[in-house]
Design a protein around this motif. Structure first.
Motif, PDB file in Angstrom:
ATOM      1  N   HIS A   3       5.851   8.053   4.274  1.00  0.00           N
ATOM      2  CA  HIS A   3       5.609   7.187   5.419  1.00  0.00           C
ATOM      3  C   HIS A   3       4.180   7.366   5.891  1.00  0.00           C
ATOM      4  N   HIS A   4       3.838   6.712   7.021  1.00  0.00           N
ATOM      5  CA  HIS A   4       2.458   6.798   7.478  1.00  0.00           C
ATOM      6  C   HIS A   4       2.446   6.720   9.004  1.00  0.00           C
ATOM      7  N   ILE A   5       1.374   6.149   9.580  1.00  0.00           N
ATOM      8  CA  ILE A   5       1.269   6.159  11.055  1.00  0.00           C
ATOM      9  C   ILE A   5       2.475   5.472  11.692  1.00  0.00           C
ATOM     10  N   GLY A  49       5.582  -2.067  14.266  1.00  0.00           N
ATOM     11  CA  GLY A  49       5.411  -0.632  14.047  1.00  0.00           C
ATOM     12  C   GLY A  49       4.688  -0.319  12.759  1.00  0.00           C
ATOM     13  N   ALA A  50       4.553  -1.341  11.890  1.00  0.00           N
ATOM     14  CA  ALA A  50       3.810  -1.122  10.642  1.00  0.00           C
ATOM     15  C   ALA A  50       2.329  -0.932  10.951  1.00  0.00           C
ATOM     16  N   ALA A  51       1.616  -0.316  10.030  1.00  0.00           N
ATOM     17  CA  ALA A  51       0.171  -0.102  10.227  1.00  0.00           C
ATOM     18  C   ALA A  51      -0.519  -1.454  10.398  1.00  0.00           C
ATOM     19  N   PRO A  61       0.798  -1.233   0.000  1.00  0.00           N
ATOM     20  CA  PRO A  61       0.000   0.000   0.000  1.00  0.00           C
ATOM     21  C   PRO A  61       0.829   1.281   0.000  1.00  0.00           C
ATOM     22  N   THR A  62       1.942   1.294   0.727  1.00  0.00           N
ATOM     23  CA  THR A  62       2.769   2.512   0.769  1.00  0.00           C
ATOM     24  C   THR A  62       3.382   2.745  -0.608  1.00  0.00           C
ATOM     25  N   ASP A  63       3.829   1.664  -1.216  1.00  0.00           N
ATOM     26  CA  ASP A  63       4.438   1.735  -2.554  1.00  0.00           C
ATOM     27  C   ASP A  63       3.402   2.206  -3.579  1.00  0.00           C
ATOM     28  N   ASP A 111      -5.041  -5.018   6.661  1.00  0.00           N
ATOM     29  CA  ASP A 111      -4.248  -4.226   5.712  1.00  0.00           C
ATOM     30  C   ASP A 111      -5.108  -3.222   4.973  1.00  0.00           C
ATOM     31  N   GLN A 112      -4.443  -2.264   4.375  1.00  0.00           N
ATOM     32  CA  GLN A 112      -5.086  -1.104   3.783  1.00  0.00           C
ATOM     33  C   GLN A 112      -5.836  -1.447   2.499  1.00  0.00           C
ATOM     34  N   THR A 113      -6.930  -0.744   2.268  1.00  0.00           N
ATOM     35  CA  THR A 113      -7.738  -1.019   1.077  1.00  0.00           C
ATOM     36  C   THR A 113      -6.927  -0.787  -0.205  1.00  0.00           C
ATOM     37  N   ASN A 148       1.874  -9.372   9.169  1.00  0.00           N
ATOM     38  CA  ASN A 148       2.019  -7.915   9.184  1.00  0.00           C
ATOM     39  C   ASN A 148       3.316  -7.537   8.479  1.00  0.00           C
ATOM     40  N   ALA A 149       3.589  -6.222   8.440  1.00  0.00           N
ATOM     41  CA  ALA A 149       4.777  -5.737   7.727  1.00  0.00           C
ATOM     42  C   ALA A 149       5.859  -5.312   8.715  1.00  0.00           C
ATOM     43  N   GLY A 150       5.889  -6.000   9.874  1.00  0.00           N
ATOM     44  CA  GLY A 150       6.959  -5.713  10.836  1.00  0.00           C
ATOM     45  C   GLY A 150       6.475  -4.855  11.989  1.00  0.00           C
TER      46      GLY A 150
HETATM   47  C1  MLT Z   1       2.184  -1.341   6.779  1.00  0.00           C
HETATM   48  O1  MLT Z   1       2.358  -0.421   7.560  1.00  0.00           O
HETATM   49  O2  MLT Z   1       1.672  -2.433   7.046  1.00  0.00           O
HETATM   50  C2  MLT Z   1       2.648  -1.026   5.424  1.00  0.00           C
HETATM   51  O3  MLT Z   1       1.870  -0.006   4.921  1.00  0.00           O
HETATM   52  C3  MLT Z   1       2.666  -2.197   4.551  1.00  0.00           C
HETATM   53  C4  MLT Z   1       3.194  -1.804   3.221  1.00  0.00           C
HETATM   54  O4  MLT Z   1       3.029  -0.642   2.805  1.00  0.00           O
HETATM   55  O5  MLT Z   1       3.744  -2.706   2.590  1.00  0.00           O
END
Ligand code: MLT
Length: 312
Positions: A79-81, A147-149, A29-31, A190-192, A143-145
């Motif tokens: 980046h995000h949350i 701290g990931a969303a 989603p970030t990509d 995970d994100q839409t 999950n993506a590690g």
């Molecule tokens: C996440 O925080 O889970 C990331 O957004 C996942 C991703 O972008 O690959």
């Protein structure tokens, strides 16, 4: 480019490729959000933007690299949350979100979906909660590690369901979704912007969306409130950052280019198809983004403490 008379050292900016660092794997989603805005931003800036995936540790490896990059406007972080969760989860983070970055502006805020491999037994969110309670030692949550969303949404789910599950970390939820479709892992939050396609294709089972309202592009997907888990509310804001000390007129040029991209009809349509939308123009500024980050650092520190998770 040549310096015009009296112009500052950045008058020719950009005069070479700009790198947009995505701290998660390609295809996630970030990509996806980054690649949506890179083209119209490059057009507005009159330069080239190269997207580089720098994975690891829930996005903190990529964020750290940008924090230490030249403050010249040629290294930008999407980046995000995760920027607001890392300080409460990593003892040796190596950067301070509010001090080591200039915030260019907010980009979008994305709903999350609870999705599972398509042959996973639970049919509804209530069934999923009952299932994980009865099988906590067997169910796997991707999950993506840390701290990931996706990690934080998984934490909120586990707190709401009163269970502790086996988490399977990936370098992004792009690869995590591939494993979910392949049946290698049980479920994920995970994100839409990542899950919409596979939900529409019937390749994953979708239980709910984590926002108060349903998502227009996923009309049949109930909200967590409708599905009986109202405390599971989360959406993922995204922002652009450059290293602290980047000349203000460069930050301003990037912010103007971001606003242009967010007003681009193609971007608006792409985002709508994936369940999200650009932030309003007044949020695509450094002031709005700093305020958001300051507020969110406190919010997530509390969520993490309430979940009994310690920084490591
Ligand atoms: C996440 O925080 O889970 C990331 O957004 C996942 C991703 O972008 O690959």
């Amino acid at each position: 480019g040549g310096e015009t008379a009296g112009a500052g050292p950045t008058a020719g900016y950009p005069d070479r490729n700009i790198t947009f660092v995505v701290p998660f794997s390609a295809g996630g989603p970030t990509d996806t959000v980054t690649r949506m805005i890179a083209e119209p931003m490059a057009a507005k800036l009159g330069g080239q933007i190269v997207v580089q995936n720098v994975e690891g540790a829930g996005g903190t490896v990529g964020a750290g690299e940008v924090a230490r990059a030249e403050a010249d406007g040629y290294t930008v972080l999407m980046h995000h949350i995760g920027m607001s969760t890392a300080p409460a989860l990593y003892q040796n983070l190596g950067y301070k979100p509010l001090e080591d970055f200039e915030m260019v502006g907010l980009v979008t805020e994305v709903p999350m979906t609870i999705v599972a491999r398509k042959d996973f037994a639970p049919a509804t969110l209530a069934d999923l909660v009952a299932h994980v309670k009865a099988n906590a030692d067997k169910v796997t949550l991707a999950n993506a590690g840390i701290g990931a969303a996706s990690h934080l949404c998984g934490l909120l789910f586990q707190t709401a369901a009163g269970v502790k599950l086996q988490e399977v970390p990936y370098e992004g939820t792009g690869p995590a979704l591939t494993d979910l479709v392949g049946g290698q892992v049980d479920f994920m939050c995970d994100q839409t912007t990542n899950t919409s396609g596979q939900i529409a294709a019937g390749e994953v089972k979708a239980y709910a969306v984590t926002t108060p309202e349903r998502v227009k592009s996923l009309p049949d997907l109930p909200t967590t409130t409708e599905a009986g888990l109202p405390q599971l509310q989360v959406s993922v804001w995204h922002g652009l950052y450059v290293p602290a000390g980047t000349p203000p007129d460069v930050v301003q040029k990037l912010s103007e280019a971001l606003k242009t991209a967010l007003a681009d009809q193609k971007v608006i349509d792409q985002m709508a198809k994936l369940g999200t939308a650009p932030v309003p123009a007044e949020s695509a500024t450094s002031q709005a983004h700093r305020a958001k980050l300051e507020e969110q650092l406190g919010t997530w520190a509390k969520v993490i403490a309430d979940a009994g998770v310690k920084a490591s």
